[in-house]
Write a protein that holds these residues in place. Structure first.
Motif, PDB file in Angstrom:
ATOM      1  N   PRO A 180       0.815  -1.221   0.000  1.00  0.00           N
ATOM      2  CA  PRO A 180       0.000   0.000   0.000  1.00  0.00           C
ATOM      3  C   PRO A 180       0.847   1.269   0.000  1.00  0.00           C
ATOM      4  CG  PRO A 180      -0.182  -1.155   2.111  1.00  0.00           C
ATOM      5  CD  PRO A 180       0.498  -2.078   1.161  1.00  0.00           C
ATOM      6  N   ALA A 181       2.039   1.203   0.621  1.00  0.00           N
ATOM      7  CA  ALA A 181       2.938   2.366   0.576  1.00  0.00           C
ATOM      8  C   ALA A 181       3.422   2.616  -0.842  1.00  0.00           C
ATOM      9  CB  ALA A 181       4.124   2.151   1.512  1.00  0.00           C
ATOM     10  N   SER A 182       3.654   1.549  -1.594  1.00  0.00           N
ATOM     11  CA  SER A 182       4.084   1.690  -2.981  1.00  0.00           C
ATOM     12  C   SER A 182       3.016   2.389  -3.821  1.00  0.00           C
ATOM     13  CB  SER A 182       4.406   0.312  -3.570  1.00  0.00           C
ATOM     14  OG  SER A 182       4.770   0.418  -4.924  1.00  0.00           O
ATOM     15  N   VAL A 183       1.758   2.085  -3.540  1.00  0.00           N
ATOM     16  CA  VAL A 183       0.663   2.758  -4.243  1.00  0.00           C
ATOM     17  C   VAL A 183       0.676   4.253  -3.933  1.00  0.00           C
ATOM     18  CG1 VAL A 183      -1.839   2.928  -4.456  1.00  0.00           C
ATOM     19  CG2 VAL A 183      -0.748   0.675  -4.322  1.00  0.00           C
ATOM     20  N   LEU A 184       0.838   4.597  -2.662  1.00  0.00           N
ATOM     21  CA  LEU A 184       0.908   6.007  -2.274  1.00  0.00           C
ATOM     22  C   LEU A 184       2.102   6.694  -2.921  1.00  0.00           C
ATOM     23  CD1 LEU A 184       0.022   5.957   1.532  1.00  0.00           C
ATOM     24  CD2 LEU A 184      -1.310   7.004  -0.298  1.00  0.00           C
ATOM     25  N   HIS A 185       3.243   6.007  -2.950  1.00  0.00           N
ATOM     26  CA  HIS A 185       4.440   6.553  -3.581  1.00  0.00           C
ATOM     27  C   HIS A 185       4.158   6.889  -5.037  1.00  0.00           C
ATOM     28  CE1 HIS A 185       8.207   6.286  -5.867  1.00  0.00           C
ATOM     29  NE2 HIS A 185       8.808   6.711  -4.765  1.00  0.00           N
ATOM     30  N   GLY A 186       3.500   5.977  -5.737  1.00  0.00           N
ATOM     31  CA  GLY A 186       3.181   6.226  -7.133  1.00  0.00           C
ATOM     32  C   GLY A 186       2.235   7.395  -7.314  1.00  0.00           C
ATOM     33  N   GLU A 187       1.253   7.535  -6.423  1.00  0.00           N
ATOM     34  CA  GLU A 187       0.311   8.650  -6.516  1.00  0.00           C
ATOM     35  C   GLU A 187       1.005   9.980  -6.224  1.00  0.00           C
ATOM     36  OE1 GLU A 187      -2.798   7.510  -3.847  1.00  0.00           O
ATOM     37  OE2 GLU A 187      -3.926   6.496  -5.422  1.00  0.00           O
ATOM     38  N   LEU A 188       1.907   9.985  -5.239  1.00  0.00           N
ATOM     39  CA  LEU A 188       2.678  11.190  -4.961  1.00  0.00           C
ATOM     40  C   LEU A 188       3.498  11.601  -6.173  1.00  0.00           C
ATOM     41  CD1 LEU A 188       4.197  10.994  -1.352  1.00  0.00           C
ATOM     42  CD2 LEU A 188       2.832  12.848  -2.303  1.00  0.00           C
ATOM     43  N   ALA A 189       4.171  10.619  -6.781  1.00  0.00           N
ATOM     44  CA  ALA A 189       5.009  10.905  -7.943  1.00  0.00           C
ATOM     45  C   ALA A 189       4.175  11.423  -9.108  1.00  0.00           C
ATOM     46  CB  ALA A 189       5.777   9.650  -8.343  1.00  0.00           C
ATOM     47  N   SER A 190       3.013  10.818  -9.338  1.00  0.00           N
ATOM     48  CA  SER A 190       2.151  11.257 -10.440  1.00  0.00           C
ATOM     49  C   SER A 190       1.619  12.662 -10.195  1.00  0.00           C
ATOM     50  CB  SER A 190       0.985  10.273 -10.611  1.00  0.00           C
ATOM     51  OG  SER A 190       1.455   8.995 -10.976  1.00  0.00           O
ATOM     52  N   TRP A 191       1.179  12.919  -8.965  1.00  0.00           N
ATOM     53  CA  TRP A 191       0.693  14.260  -8.657  1.00  0.00           C
ATOM     54  C   TRP A 191       1.810  15.289  -8.806  1.00  0.00           C
ATOM     55  CZ3 TRP A 191       2.203  17.384  -4.409  1.00  0.00           C
ATOM     56  CH2 TRP A 191       1.528  18.617  -4.362  1.00  0.00           C
ATOM     57  N   ALA A 192       3.023  14.953  -8.307  1.00  0.00           N
ATOM     58  CA  ALA A 192       4.149  15.878  -8.411  1.00  0.00           C
ATOM     59  C   ALA A 192       4.471  16.185  -9.872  1.00  0.00           C
ATOM     60  CB  ALA A 192       5.372  15.302  -7.704  1.00  0.00           C
ATOM     61  N   ALA A 193       4.425  15.168 -10.722  1.00  0.00           N
ATOM     62  CA  ALA A 193       4.690  15.386 -12.148  1.00  0.00           C
ATOM     63  C   ALA A 193       3.647  16.315 -12.756  1.00  0.00           C
ATOM     64  CB  ALA A 193       4.717  14.048 -12.878  1.00  0.00           C
ATOM     65  N   SER A 194       2.413  16.226 -12.275  1.00  0.00           N
ATOM     66  CA  SER A 194       1.339  17.051 -12.842  1.00  0.00           C
ATOM     67  C   SER A 194       1.434  18.511 -12.430  1.00  0.00           C
ATOM     68  CB  SER A 194      -0.029  16.487 -12.431  1.00  0.00           C
ATOM     69  OG  SER A 194      -0.321  16.785 -11.061  1.00  0.00           O
ATOM     70  N   VAL A 195       2.163  18.815 -11.352  1.00  0.00           N
ATOM     71  CA  VAL A 195       2.270  20.203 -10.881  1.00  0.00           C
ATOM     72  C   VAL A 195       3.691  20.733 -10.949  1.00  0.00           C
ATOM     73  CG1 VAL A 195       0.280  19.958  -9.342  1.00  0.00           C
ATOM     74  CG2 VAL A 195       2.577  19.499  -8.454  1.00  0.00           C
ATOM     75  N   SER A 196       4.603  19.987 -11.577  1.00  0.00           N
ATOM     76  CA  SER A 196       6.017  20.384 -11.564  1.00  0.00           C
ATOM     77  C   SER A 196       6.230  21.753 -12.196  1.00  0.00           C
ATOM     78  CB  SER A 196       6.868  19.330 -12.281  1.00  0.00           C
ATOM     79  OG  SER A 196       6.436  19.170 -13.622  1.00  0.00           O
ATOM     80  N   GLY A 197       5.489  22.035 -13.279  1.00  0.00           N
ATOM     81  CA  GLY A 197       5.637  23.346 -13.908  1.00  0.00           C
ATOM     82  C   GLY A 197       5.208  24.472 -12.997  1.00  0.00           C
ATOM     83  N   LEU A 198       4.117  24.297 -12.273  1.00  0.00           N
ATOM     84  CA  LEU A 198       3.658  25.312 -11.327  1.00  0.00           C
ATOM     85  C   LEU A 198       4.625  25.469 -10.164  1.00  0.00           C
ATOM     86  CD1 LEU A 198      -0.173  24.544 -11.137  1.00  0.00           C
ATOM     87  CD2 LEU A 198       0.899  26.575 -12.122  1.00  0.00           C
ATOM     88  N   ALA A 199       5.207  24.358  -9.707  1.00  0.00           N
ATOM     89  CA  ALA A 199       6.112  24.408  -8.562  1.00  0.00           C
ATOM     90  C   ALA A 199       7.339  25.255  -8.862  1.00  0.00           C
ATOM     91  CB  ALA A 199       6.534  22.998  -8.163  1.00  0.00           C
ATOM     92  N   GLU A 200       7.799  25.250 -10.103  1.00  0.00           N
ATOM     93  CA  GLU A 200       9.003  26.001 -10.453  1.00  0.00           C
ATOM     94  C   GLU A 200       8.790  27.507 -10.384  1.00  0.00           C
ATOM     95  OE1 GLU A 200      10.366  24.715 -14.229  1.00  0.00           O
ATOM     96  OE2 GLU A 200      10.804  22.660 -13.580  1.00  0.00           O
ATOM     97  N   THR A 201       7.570  27.956 -10.593  1.00  0.00           N
ATOM     98  CA  THR A 201       7.300  29.405 -10.634  1.00  0.00           C
ATOM     99  C   THR A 201       6.467  29.903  -9.466  1.00  0.00           C
ATOM    100  OG1 THR A 201       5.349  29.003 -12.016  1.00  0.00           O
ATOM    101  CG2 THR A 201       7.431  29.415 -13.155  1.00  0.00           C
ATOM    102  N   ALA A 202       6.023  29.002  -8.607  1.00  0.00           N
ATOM    103  CA  ALA A 202       5.143  29.393  -7.505  1.00  0.00           C
ATOM    104  C   ALA A 202       5.869  30.295  -6.508  1.00  0.00           C
ATOM    105  CB  ALA A 202       4.624  28.151  -6.789  1.00  0.00           C
ATOM    106  N   GLN A 203       5.161  31.287  -6.000  1.00  0.00           N
ATOM    107  CA  GLN A 203       5.690  32.205  -4.991  1.00  0.00           C
ATOM    108  C   GLN A 203       4.655  32.358  -3.886  1.00  0.00           C
ATOM    109  OE1 GLN A 203       8.696  33.671  -4.846  1.00  0.00           O
ATOM    110  NE2 GLN A 203       9.398  32.746  -6.757  1.00  0.00           N
ATOM    111  N   PRO A 204       4.512  31.370  -3.014  1.00  0.00           N
ATOM    112  CA  PRO A 204       3.494  31.474  -1.964  1.00  0.00           C
ATOM    113  C   PRO A 204       3.840  32.572  -0.970  1.00  0.00           C
ATOM    114  CG  PRO A 204       4.933  29.604  -1.552  1.00  0.00           C
ATOM    115  CD  PRO A 204       5.302  30.128  -2.912  1.00  0.00           C
ATOM    116  N   ALA A 205       2.809  33.248  -0.468  1.00  0.00           N
ATOM    117  CA  ALA A 205       3.021  34.277   0.555  1.00  0.00           C
ATOM    118  C   ALA A 205       3.487  33.614   1.841  1.00  0.00           C
ATOM    119  CB  ALA A 205       1.718  35.045   0.797  1.00  0.00           C
TER     120      ALA A 205
END
Length: 449
Positions: A240-265
């Motif tokens: 089950p941890a492997s499933v979570l790992h895969g979901e984390l990786a997939s989500w991270a890949a989907s937001v990687s472009g936003l993460a590079e330019t994000a400037q949170p307050a």
């Protein structure tokens, strides 16, 4: 809002189950500068992945096996694990320091669970600096370094290890390298090794100050009676941890472009090194959405405050603080009187500096780097002893010490008052300390958002 409030909010907030929940707005904290607040980062719903829901389930999984000392620790751990999947987006990566005063506090279990959630984990015990340097140098297959029993490297009985400390410090920022020489066909050549990598460490006591200032700190403690967690069984729980790992990786890949330019307050009071440490984690929370931005901001505030409370001043800075109290409202002090006041506090270190009491020569040696020197001073009785003038300290006190308490006037009270300024906030923090989270007799704790 203290840790109890965090818990109540987490339990009251519905778990995000879809893109609409993941994008639920939350208040923006004012930044720590006078600039206009940066716009909120909109969480991505790319590929239909709900970041808040993924982080919720990572939190639920980790809480089954880890009895966190606080909600802040739990939130920080989940966000740190998530940030390792976005390493190319960050300019700096915080270290994760999992520490405790005694063995048996769950530190190694934190690393075991972390290893299941992060990319390319390299779980290590007593590995050499050369080994880790060469592991990290392969940036195309960048590892997440998980170093257990780090007290064997940096503890009071350890010797040297400056190479490893230098690598951990340098690898905090992207693009940093460590240079090495080698010989080839009789020629001495040079090579630069990349050091940028996420690093988590656990051990007893504290780490060197240069590492602590670059770290998210989790101070673990032994579980008390009735504070239970589920036994970790790799053959049952790795899948089950492997499933979570895969979901984390997939989500991270989907937001990687936003993460590079994000400037949170950033919340008020988080700047400089604190911003470097918490910036990536706050960005992860903003991208995930749901309750995570609010939880992350409050966790950042509490963590930075706790780090300041527990910060150990250097010997010269402690001396500056004690001298300020010794002066009281006087504008000058003879060296002999100043030394007598410093030595009056038996709990201060001035009676035993490497086996000797502080004397006029040692006092001058410690103050010299700050540009402070003794001189001949004229006292009210007409005497002209060697001593120090208050004006010589004013600029240095402003730069290195917090504002003085208004009633600090006597020498003995001086050190205890200054000690209170440095550590006394913990008494306030203790009254509002966040309650433990994790497994309980009733079962697994509720999701955080």
């Amino acid at each position: 809002m203290n840790g109890s409030d965090l818990t109540r909010e987490a339990e009251a907030a519905p778990t995000a189950t879809g893109p609409d929940d993941a994008k639920a707005p939350s208040p923006t904290f004012s930044p720590s500068t006078e600039e206009e607040a940066a716009p909120r980062v909109e969480p991505s719903g790319a590929a239909g992945i709900d970041g808040a829901d993924v982080l919720n389930r990572v939190s639920d999984f980790a809480r089954r096996f880890i009895y966190y000392p606080s909600e802040t620790a739990c939130i920080a751990h989940v966000l740190w694990a998530a940030h390792t999947h976005l390493m190319d987006a960050w300019f700096s990566t915080p270290r994760l320091a999992v520490l405790s005063p005694e063995p048996g506090s769950g530190k190694s279990r934190v690393l075991e669970i972390t290893a299941l959630l992060v990319p390319n984990p390299a779980l290590s015990v007593n590995s050499s600096a050369a080994y880790i340097l060469r592991k990290v140098a392969d940036q195309n297959n960048r590892p997440t370094i998980l170093y257990d029993e780090i007290d064997a490297v940096f503890g009071p009985n350890a010797r040297g290890n400056e190479d490893l400390r230098g690598m951990i410090n340098a690898g905090y920022r992207r693009g940093a390298t460590v240079g090495r020489c080698f010989t080839e066909k009789g020629k001495v050549l040079t090579q630069d090794f990349s050091t940028y990598a996420a690093v988590a460490m656990c051990g007893l006591g504290d780490l060197p100050d240069t590492i602590m200032s670059r770290s998210v700190i989790m101070r673990m403690r032994r579980r008390g009676q009735g504070e239970k967690v589920e036994a970790f069984r790799p053959h049952l729980h790795e899948q089950p941890a492997s499933v979570l790992h895969g979901e984390l990786a997939s989500w991270a890949a989907s937001v990687s472009g936003l993460a590079e330019t994000a400037q949170p307050a950033l919340p008020d009071g988080i700047a400089d090194r604190g911003a470097d440490v918490w910036g990536p984690l706050l960005t992860v929370a903003e991208l995930a959405g749901g309750r995570w931005p609010d939880l992350a901001r409050q966790a950042a505030i509490e963590a930075v405050l706790s780090a300041k409370v527990n910060e150990r001043p250097s010997l010269p800075v402690q001396l500056l603080a004690d001298i300020r109290t010794c002066f009281g409202d006087k504008d000058r002090l003879p060296t002999a009187d100043l030394l007598a006041k410093l030595l009056a506090d038996e709990e201060a270190p001035w009676g035993d500096i490497r086996g000797r009491k502080i004397d006029a020569r040692k006092l001058a040696e410690l103050l010299r780097p700050y540009g402070i020197q003794s001189s001949t001073i004229r006292m009210a009785d007409g005497s002209t002893p060697k001593g120090y003038k208050r004006d010589s300290f004013q600029d240095t006190w402003k730069r290195y010490l917090p504002a003085p308490e208004p009633d600090a006037t006597c020498a003995t009270d001086a050190t205890s008052q200054e000690s209170h300024n440095k550590t006394g906030a913990s008494s306030v923090a203790d009254k509002t300390a966040p309650p433990p989270c994790g497994g309980t007799d009733e079962g697994v704790a509720k999701p955080e958002s």
